[in-house]
Design an enzyme around this catalytic site. Structure first.
Site, mmCIF file in Angstrom:
data_model
loop_
_atom_site.group_PDB
_atom_site.id
_atom_site.type_symbol
_atom_site.label_atom_id
_atom_site.label_comp_id
_atom_site.label_asym_id
_atom_site.label_seq_id
_atom_site.Cartn_x
_atom_site.Cartn_y
_atom_site.Cartn_z
ATOM 1 N N GLY A 144 0.793 -1.218 0.000
ATOM 2 C CA GLY A 144 0.000 0.000 0.000
ATOM 3 C C GLY A 144 0.830 1.276 0.000
ATOM 4 N N HIS A 145 0.130 2.411 -0.024
ATOM 5 C CA HIS A 145 0.791 3.705 -0.130
ATOM 6 C C HIS A 145 1.573 4.060 1.139
ATOM 7 C CE1 HIS A 145 -3.233 4.648 1.559
ATOM 8 N NE2 HIS A 145 -2.570 5.534 2.278
ATOM 9 N N ASN A 146 2.645 4.823 0.935
ATOM 10 C CA ASN A 146 3.501 5.340 2.016
ATOM 11 C C ASN A 146 4.295 4.262 2.743
ATOM 12 O OD1 ASN A 146 2.386 7.805 1.397
ATOM 13 N ND2 ASN A 146 1.128 7.948 3.239
ATOM 14 N N SER A 204 1.195 2.947 4.934
ATOM 15 C CA SER A 204 2.040 3.532 5.980
ATOM 16 C C SER A 204 2.688 2.500 6.897
ATOM 17 C CB SER A 204 1.243 4.549 6.812
ATOM 18 O OG SER A 204 0.745 5.586 5.994
#
Length: 350
Positions: A239-241, A259
């Site tokens: 996923g993102h980050n 994250s």
């Protein structure tokens, strides 16, 4: 390649044979030819390799006292690793640099003359591709994508705008890199969801391999980073980050929420799940189908190196086995008489 060329690249010691012997590839002992390399890291493997047609055998120093005549012998402390690296060096590349007629390349894209671009590939504006990289059929590179030297982007890969890829990166068929992360803000009054800005970047560092149909999202406002040497299996989602540390292994069907961080050298086996803002420390091994709750941290602190974590929430495997043994015992003790077992003194049916 000659044995001498391989040794200059990989080290090792040629203890018998001709340094000019040509190595055309690697193979299992039962399939090897005189121009193939085989490895042996056990007594049984040594016997099989010496009995085979392999012209070159790599093994550990001191593994045997006498070598059979007619074979080239290389000694290495890590014969299997030497074999794997030799396979990459000896592999023949027959691709001819150039751009297929059906490919679409933006006029301002910077494609090195040594690059191969396959049929129906699409190269966007301000894309940069380094020497020796192979872009296979149907690949789509969005605007501003940067790809380093000696990469291989397999068919139908989609790389979203702004993604940066280092050198010697392999991306297998169907992977999607740099798509929007799954981040939304809920209106507490109406219940509607509005996408949180997904305008960050994705950076893939050197020597990363990404499996078929895996997906890695770009950051929301910052960056998603896959660090050097990471190996990702098929059907993995990051996923993102997220920040995935050096030399991490992510096995098939692993899902990592936004994250999260995974420390250097960690191993996440098949179907591992991580909730958002979770952290896995360096060197941690998570067994298949293990889970890490959102916001939690799993580390090896206070544990022996190589401790396997298992279950949901993830905890040491030995602890899980003890818990299962206790539960099984309790279940047996609570089993009603006459249901699953014959009462004492009974003869059972018949």
């Amino acid at each position: 390649m000659t044995l001498q060329e391989l040794i200059e690249e990989l080290g090792g010691n040629l203890v018998q044979g001709d340094p000019e012997w040509m190595v055309e590839g690697v193979n299992a002992p039962e399939k090897a030819t005189a121009f193939d390399l085989a490895f042996a890291d056990s007594d049984a493997a040594v016997t099989a390799a010496f009995a085979s047609n392999a012209g070159v055998v790599v093994l550990k120093p001191g593994a045997v006292k006498e070598y059979p005549r007619g074979k080239c012998i290389i000694e290495s402390d890590q014969p299997k690793l030497w074999f794997a690296k030799a396979a990459r060096l000896a592999k023949k590349h027959i691709h001819i640099a150039g751009i297929a007629h059906s490919a679409v390349v933006a006029p301002d894209a910077k494609v090195d003359p040594g690059v191969v671009v396959g049929p129906c590939a699409v190269i966007g504006s301000h894309v940069t591709i380094g020497d020796g990289t192979l872009i296979d059929a149907g690949v789509v590179l969005g605007d501003g994508v940067k790809i380093g030297e000696h990469c291989h982007i397999h068919p139908r890969v989609v790389i979203y705008p702004g993604t940066t890829i280092g050198t010697r990166v392999v991306v297998h068929a169907g992977a999607v890199l740099g798509a929007d992360g799954f981040g939304y803000v809920r209106d507490s009054v109406t219940g509607e969801h509005t996408q949180f800005p997904q305008q960050g970047t994705l950076t893939i560092e050197d020597d990363v391999e990404i499996g078929a149909n895996s997906t890695i999202d770009r950051g929301a406002l910052e960056a998603t980073r896959i660090r050097r040497g990471v190996k990702i299996d098929n059907l993995v989602h990051v996923g993102h980050n997220c920040d995935i540390g050096e030399n991490v292994i992510l096995v098939a069907l692993t899902g990592i929420s936004g994250s999260c961080t995974v420390g250097k050298g960690a191993v996440l086996a098949g179907q591992v799940g991580m909730g958002d803002h979770a952290h896995v420390g360096p060197g941690v091994i998570l067994g298949g189908q293990s889970g890490v709750f959102s916001g939690k941290t799993i580390t090896n602190d206070g544990r022996r190196p190589g401790t396997v974590m298992f279950g949901t929430p993830a905890r040491p495997l030995k602890q899980v086995l003890r818990e299962q043994a206790v539960l099984s015992k309790l279940a047996n003790e609570a089993r009603p008489v006459g249901k699953d077992k014959t009462p004492e003194g009974g003869d059972g049916p018949g």
